[in-house]
Design a protein around this motif. Structure first.
Motif, short mmCIF file in Angstrom:
data_model
loop_
_atom_site.label_atom_id
_atom_site.label_comp_id
_atom_site.label_asym_id
_atom_site.label_seq_id
_atom_site.Cartn_x
_atom_site.Cartn_y
_atom_site.Cartn_z
N LEU A 4 37.62 30.00 28.61
CA LEU A 4 37.26 30.18 30.02
C LEU A 4 38.22 31.11 30.76
O LEU A 4 37.77 32.02 31.47
CB LEU A 4 37.23 28.82 30.73
CG LEU A 4 36.87 28.86 32.21
CD1 LEU A 4 35.47 29.41 32.43
CD2 LEU A 4 37.03 27.48 32.84
N ALA A 5 39.52 30.90 30.62
CA ALA A 5 40.49 31.69 31.37
C ALA A 5 40.34 33.19 31.16
O ALA A 5 40.25 33.95 32.13
CB ALA A 5 41.91 31.23 31.06
N PRO A 6 40.27 33.68 29.91
CA PRO A 6 40.12 35.12 29.73
C PRO A 6 38.81 35.67 30.30
O PRO A 6 38.77 36.80 30.79
CB PRO A 6 40.16 35.32 28.21
CG PRO A 6 40.76 34.09 27.66
CD PRO A 6 40.47 33.00 28.63
N ALA A 7 37.76 34.87 30.24
CA ALA A 7 36.48 35.32 30.79
C ALA A 7 36.57 35.55 32.30
O ALA A 7 36.01 36.51 32.83
CB ALA A 7 35.37 34.32 30.47
N ILE A 8 37.31 34.70 32.98
CA ILE A 8 37.50 34.86 34.43
C ILE A 8 38.51 35.96 34.71
O ILE A 8 38.30 36.81 35.57
CB ILE A 8 37.92 33.53 35.07
CG1 ILE A 8 36.73 32.54 35.00
CG2 ILE A 8 38.36 33.74 36.51
CD1 ILE A 8 37.06 31.15 35.50
N ARG A 68 43.72 29.30 40.15
CA ARG A 68 44.41 30.60 40.01
C ARG A 68 43.58 31.75 40.55
O ARG A 68 44.13 32.78 40.94
CB ARG A 68 44.74 30.89 38.55
CG ARG A 68 46.08 30.37 38.14
CD ARG A 68 46.35 30.76 36.73
NE ARG A 68 45.39 29.99 35.93
CZ ARG A 68 45.47 29.77 34.65
NH1 ARG A 68 46.43 30.31 33.95
NH2 ARG A 68 44.60 29.04 34.02
N HIS A 69 42.28 31.60 40.58
CA HIS A 69 41.39 32.69 40.99
C HIS A 69 40.59 32.35 42.24
O HIS A 69 39.60 33.02 42.54
CB HIS A 69 40.47 33.07 39.82
CG HIS A 69 41.23 33.47 38.62
ND1 HIS A 69 41.83 34.71 38.51
CD2 HIS A 69 41.56 32.79 37.49
CE1 HIS A 69 42.47 34.78 37.37
NE2 HIS A 69 42.34 33.63 36.73
N ALA A 70 41.02 31.34 42.97
CA ALA A 70 40.28 30.88 44.15
C ALA A 70 40.11 31.96 45.20
O ALA A 70 39.15 31.93 45.97
CB ALA A 70 40.97 29.66 44.76
N ASP A 71 40.97 32.95 45.22
CA ASP A 71 40.88 34.01 46.22
C ASP A 71 39.74 34.98 45.96
O ASP A 71 39.37 35.75 46.84
CB ASP A 71 42.20 34.77 46.31
CG ASP A 71 42.58 35.46 45.01
OD1 ASP A 71 42.20 34.96 43.92
OD2 ASP A 71 43.27 36.48 45.06
N ARG A 72 39.15 34.96 44.75
CA ARG A 72 38.08 35.92 44.47
C ARG A 72 36.84 35.31 43.82
O ARG A 72 35.93 36.01 43.45
CB ARG A 72 38.61 37.06 43.60
CG ARG A 72 38.98 36.65 42.21
CD ARG A 72 39.42 37.88 41.40
NE ARG A 72 39.54 37.55 40.01
CZ ARG A 72 38.57 37.69 39.12
NH1 ARG A 72 37.40 38.17 39.48
NH2 ARG A 72 38.75 37.35 37.87
#
Length: 98
Positions: free
Chosen positions: A33-37, A64-68
């Motif tokens: 999941l992490a690399p896909a995001i 970690r990616h809540a801003d986008r």
């Protein structure tokens, strides 16, 4: 028990990328999941409507990616998304009971 985690990339309206996730998101799936995001450029819609389980490891990737990211979920995931505070950091659609 649910099958393995599957990720299906696609496109959403207004030029955003959509990542549809199905299965269970736990510590054993973060390497997928992490690399896909992380490798997706620009705005991202993460569709969790086919996710049956989301643990703290999966939440940490979303935080970690809540801003986008925008998240699409179901009422099943509402408690974990709300209690964790993720709903205060990003837009989450679909948590209301129908």
């Amino acid at each position: 028990m649910t099958g393995p985690l599957t990720l299906t990339p696609g496109h959403a309206p207004a030029g955003a990328t959509r990542l549809t996730v199905a299965g269970e998101i736990d510590m054993s799936d973060i390497g997928t999941l992490a690399p896909a995001i992380e490798t997706t450029q620009g705005p991202l819609i993460v569709d969790l409507t086919a996710v049956d389980h989301l643990d703290s490891a999966g939440l940490s990737v979303l935080f970690r990616h809540a801003d986008r990211v925008e998240i699409v979920a179901t009422p099943l995931l509402a408690p974990v998304l709300t209690i964790s505070g993720l709903t205060r950091l990003t837009t989450v659609h679909g948590l209301e009971e129908t």
